[in-house]
Design an enzyme around this catalytic site. Structure first.
Site, PDB file in Angstrom:
ATOM      1  N   ASP A   1      -7.260  18.834 -14.623  1.00  0.00           N
ATOM      2  CA  ASP A   1      -7.562  17.476 -15.094  1.00  0.00           C
ATOM      3  C   ASP A   1      -7.157  17.422 -16.564  1.00  0.00           C
ATOM      4  O   ASP A   1      -7.801  18.024 -17.423  1.00  0.00           O
ATOM      5  CB  ASP A   1      -9.054  17.188 -14.916  1.00  0.00           C
ATOM      6  CG  ASP A   1      -9.435  15.770 -15.324  1.00  0.00           C
ATOM      7  OD1 ASP A   1      -8.669  15.131 -16.076  1.00  0.00           O
ATOM      8  OD2 ASP A   1     -10.511  15.314 -14.915  1.00  0.00           O
ATOM      9  N   TYR A  60     -16.867  17.024 -15.642  1.00  0.00           N
ATOM     10  CA  TYR A  60     -17.187  15.611 -15.754  1.00  0.00           C
ATOM     11  C   TYR A  60     -18.204  15.227 -14.671  1.00  0.00           C
ATOM     12  O   TYR A  60     -18.087  15.636 -13.516  1.00  0.00           O
ATOM     13  CB  TYR A  60     -15.903  14.799 -15.621  1.00  0.00           C
ATOM     14  CG  TYR A  60     -16.107  13.331 -15.327  1.00  0.00           C
ATOM     15  CD1 TYR A  60     -16.912  12.545 -16.152  1.00  0.00           C
ATOM     16  CD2 TYR A  60     -15.502  12.735 -14.232  1.00  0.00           C
ATOM     17  CE1 TYR A  60     -17.112  11.199 -15.879  1.00  0.00           C
ATOM     18  CE2 TYR A  60     -15.684  11.392 -13.957  1.00  0.00           C
ATOM     19  CZ  TYR A  60     -16.493  10.634 -14.775  1.00  0.00           C
ATOM     20  OH  TYR A  60     -16.692   9.312 -14.492  1.00  0.00           O
ATOM     21  N   ARG A  85       0.840  -1.198   0.000  1.00  0.00           N
ATOM     22  CA  ARG A  85       0.000   0.000   0.000  1.00  0.00           C
ATOM     23  C   ARG A  85       0.874   1.247   0.000  1.00  0.00           C
ATOM     24  O   ARG A  85       0.582   2.242  -0.654  1.00  0.00           O
ATOM     25  CB  ARG A  85      -0.944   0.013   1.204  1.00  0.00           C
ATOM     26  CG  ARG A  85      -1.682   1.357   1.338  1.00  0.00           C
ATOM     27  CD  ARG A  85      -2.772   1.396   2.386  1.00  0.00           C
ATOM     28  NE  ARG A  85      -2.501   0.634   3.576  1.00  0.00           N
ATOM     29  CZ  ARG A  85      -1.720   1.038   4.586  1.00  0.00           C
ATOM     30  NH1 ARG A  85      -1.079   2.201   4.524  1.00  0.00           N
ATOM     31  NH2 ARG A  85      -1.574   0.264   5.648  1.00  0.00           N
ATOM     32  N   LYS A 131      -8.094   6.243 -19.389  1.00  0.00           N
ATOM     33  CA  LYS A 131      -8.417   6.772 -20.705  1.00  0.00           C
ATOM     34  C   LYS A 131      -7.205   6.707 -21.636  1.00  0.00           C
ATOM     35  O   LYS A 131      -6.720   5.626 -21.939  1.00  0.00           O
ATOM     36  CB  LYS A 131      -8.970   8.185 -20.544  1.00  0.00           C
ATOM     37  CG  LYS A 131     -10.046   8.332 -19.445  1.00  0.00           C
ATOM     38  CD  LYS A 131     -11.219   7.402 -19.609  1.00  0.00           C
ATOM     39  CE  LYS A 131     -12.422   7.755 -18.734  1.00  0.00           C
ATOM     40  NZ  LYS A 131     -12.242   7.675 -17.291  1.00  0.00           N
TER      41      LYS A 131
END
Length: 380
Positions: free
Chosen positions: A174, A102, A49, A199
């Site tokens: 972004d 978004y 982690r 993406k």
């Protein structure tokens, strides 16, 4: 020596494995690491982690591509956004967001973080004066998408960076729609870049991930702390898949842009298309700013259908080669109806998108096949 983008995409953080000489970073499918005595960490690894070598390779590559001091990889783009916002904001703070953000980002602000005490105001980012007027003493972040999702609006990053600095806030960009191949927001004054690496970065519709890239080491350390404390990290196989996709980002983006430009030509001339939203068009209100900030104008295209919402839905349903589906940025072309799909969470809000809007993620197939499919889909 400064290296070119494609060289960094293939080599940054991805030196040959010292044990075997493997040219692709191994997938370190391990949760924990043997320590050389109590507190004696081997190469800094103790628990996956906190850090994992495969994820480290991706994070180093991300930082190199965006020109930042540190990259961080997450389980999704929204996990990256949530970690960032809770790292730099406190209850009672305020954030400016795009008025066509978004839908998932809007949902995070409106349904999750607002209950935590973080206020937000939608603002048209293309209007610098409007952004300046919306700033408050408690504004800590100016949140930018450029191009925006799904209306392809353009924000002047350098101008907004100055507005943010003047107001004591950070500029967060972004960069999912453009990718670092087409623009690098840190060079225009952004403090942090956000990606859904699902993406264009991954590029093959086979992995979900997110990223943050920080401009300065102090902020980077704060983000690293919160990444570990909150735990929504990229797994090693997801990190490996994303790195695999990044290697071809440059050549893929060139084809995405080539194909999108041809698609725009067809849509502009079609009688059943009321308007085309694409920053590469000279008539787009953000065209001149986009031309300054971007290498090219990207593979995302939106358009409004002359027959209204039901006609727009019918176009989506009639498409065959363009796959009806959410997400974007993969090698295959996608078509969707934002109002009923990706942006349904914004219905009834100031961010509600037009019902006659169709969004395309133009892939890298043979362009003549894409044009033929759109032509038959639009033959209403």
């Amino acid at each position: 020596m400064n290296k070119g983008f494609e060289t960094l995409a293939i080599h940054a953080g991805q030196e040959a494995d010292p044990l075997t000489g493997a040219v692709v970073p191994p997938i370190y499918a391990t949760s924990t690491y043997k320590q050389d005595g109590v507190g004696g960490l081997r190469s800094g690894y103790e628990y996956s982690r906190s850090a994992n070598p495969t994820r480290t390779a991706l994070e180093e590559c991300l930082a190199a591509l965006e020109g930042g001091v540190r990259g961080l990889a997450f389980a999704s783009g929204l996990a990256a956004e949530d970690t960032l916002l809770r790292a730099v904001c406190r209850p009672g703070d305020h954030v400016l967001i795009p008025d066509d953000a978004y839908g998932g980002t809007y949902r995070l602000f409106a349904r999750v973080l607002e209950r935590w005490g973080l206020a937000y105001t939608p603002v048209p980012l293309g209007d610098v004066d409007a952004v300046r007027a919306a700033m408050r003493p408690e504004t800590k972040v100016v949140w930018v998408e450029t191009p925006t999702n799904p209306l392809l609006g353009i924000a002047d990053m350098a101008a907004l960076a100055q507005v943010a600095r003047d107001g004591g806030a950070r500029l967060v960009v972004d960069n999912t729609f453009a990718s670092p191949y087409l623009q690098q927001p840190l060079a225009f004054g952004a403090d942090v870049v956000v990606h859904s690496t699902t993406k264009y970065m991954g590029g093959h519709s086979d992995v979900v991930g997110g990223a943050l890239i920080a401009a300065d080491s102090g902020l980077a350390e704060e983000l690293v702390y919160h990444q570990n404390a909150m735990g929504a990290v990229a797994g090693p196989f997801d990190a490996w898949l994303t790195l695999r996709g990044i290697k071809t980002l440059g050549v893929r983006m060139d084809r995405h842009c080539d194909n999108a430009e041809r698609v725009v030509e067809l849509l502009e001339a079609h009688p059943n298309v009321a308007s085309v939203l694409y920053p590469g068009l000279s008539g787009h209100p953000g065209h001149e700013v986009a031309a300054k900030q971007m290498r090219r104008f990207g593979g995302m295209v939106s358009f409004r259908v002359a027959g209204g919402e039901e006609a727009a839905v019918e176009v989506c349903n009639r498409a065959q080669l363009f796959t009806l589906g959410e997400s974007l940025g993969g090698v295959e072309s996608l078509i969707e109806h934002p109002g009923r799909m990706t942006h349904a969470s914004a219905a009834g809000s100031p961010l509600e998108v037009p019902g006659d809007l169709v969004r395309l993620s133009v892939g890298i197939e043979s362009v003549e096949d894409l044009l033929a499919d759109l032509s038959q889909a639009l033959a209403l």
